[in-house]
Design an enzyme around this catalytic site. Sequence first.
Site, short mmCIF file in Angstrom:
data_model
loop_
_atom_site.label_atom_id
_atom_site.label_comp_id
_atom_site.label_asym_id
_atom_site.label_seq_id
_atom_site.Cartn_x
_atom_site.Cartn_y
_atom_site.Cartn_z
N PRO A 1 0.80 -1.23 0.00
CA PRO A 1 0.00 0.00 0.00
C PRO A 1 0.84 1.28 0.00
CG PRO A 1 -0.92 -1.57 1.52
CD PRO A 1 0.36 -2.17 1.01
N CYS A 2 0.39 2.22 -0.78
CA CYS A 2 1.10 3.50 -0.90
C CYS A 2 0.38 4.59 -0.13
CB CYS A 2 1.17 3.92 -2.35
SG CYS A 2 -0.43 4.38 -2.97
#
Length: 488
Positions: free
Chosen positions: A447-448
Amino acid sequence: MQAIGKSPQEQPNNDSDHCSSGHEGSFLDDFSDVDSADDEVITKTVSDEDSKLAFLRRMGYKEADASIAITRCGTEATISELADFICAAQIAKAEDAFFAEDEKKPKHLDKQKKRSFLESEVLEKKRQKGLENGDDEGVRLPNPMVGFGVPTEPGIVTRRTLSEAAIGPPFFYYENVALAPKGVWQTISRFLYDVEPEFVDSKHFCAAARKRGYVHNLPIHNRFPLLPLPPNTIHEALPLTRKWWPAWDERTKLNCLQTCIASAKLTEKIRKALEAYEGEPPLHVQKFIMDECRKWNLVWVGRNKVAPLEADEVEMLLGFPRNHTRGGGISRTDRYKSLGNSFQVDTVAYHLSSLKDLFPGGINVLSLFSGIGGAEVALHRLGIRLKNVVSVEISNVNRSIMSCWWEQTNQTGNLIHIEDVQHLTADRLEQLMNMYGSFDLVVGGSPCNNLAGSNRHHRDGLEGKESSLFFDYCRILDVVKNLTSRYS
DNA sequence: ATAATAATGAAACTCGCG
DNA sequence: CGCGAGTTTCATTATTAT
């Protein structure tokens, strides 16, 4: 195995307890002269401190060590700084032990020495952090952002030397946003066996920008692109917009495809602004409109009319088959979200293409954070048979999209779903590898959320709530690597 | 309940100039 | 080299509509 080997789980064993109990007092004593002692700052960061403590615990460090590190480095220190500090402390510890046995120094001198050593460590970190446009050690983004090469400019770099620890099996491929907060890519690289990230902007593959970093141990010679080549400009990708495209809009590529689209209010505001003039609007209006068009990736769909991209169009630009994310109970909003979080298929396929010759019979894939299956689609389109795919994905709509695609493409292999990476333990991995054979490729982009520039609220780096799952990617890759080497 | 809608900046980059 | 202007960015949250 360097980075991981040095890392938490195995590290504290040797000398953890005399680290914590013996010298705790002196560490705490030193705290007074560290940085700011604002009351506000301290109270404000209590919960922050707790989360960092919890995080370091999760990384496998002893609570006492983590606590000392936070006290010593300050609550502003990043996780990576804290981890470095703990390492430094342990080195110092070892040196102390060495000197203590070798020569017979007075105790306070020992302390003195260590203190100054740790002091310099901290100062060094601060210095590196302070250097804005870094120098030697900083990970720099290439300009142009073409990594080790793109189809139009192949072979920029054809050879590279990977550390012994980085070499497979398995092959691994990790992805995240290129424009992360400072220090993030250094940390990612360090945890992934010090492999240099390959930064690539997908505007060199398709009609939309997508600046991403990829850390992998794949061969980089003789890569080839997917065919047919995707449309390379906005006009090619969206031919119907050409008729309405004003000359003063000089865009040929779209900006990054994100998870949200512009409001109807905005497109109406733009239409109103344009209708006030015959022919070309004045420069300041052009400027306003262009700023918004770039910010929201608006395209021209009629006279004085701009609009956000349709989900179908995003799908196509990212290289997915038509209707890949359509139907099956997914809402329009979630469709944009899933697409916005995905790979650009042509880009990833180019990188993975070197696997084709190596695995003529197909591959076993461990796919973490699979999303809508960008990696699987890329491999399939490369003509690499998917033997067994273990896909870990938390979102059920995404898992369902992947299942539908698997069915529709008449896959001959097996697709195994797992919901949460945090539940993918070493035991479970061993079980899976016994059942399906070892993994040839571990692929995924974690996840960013907490790294991305668009996040106004919680852009808190790798230690962020979601982005810290990166360390699960590392953990899992390490387990797979160890199990693989054991059985071959 | 679920889905659509709209409002909400800043960090970190590039580029050109003196 | 430093500085300032210009540009880009896998989003979250609160509110409203269905």
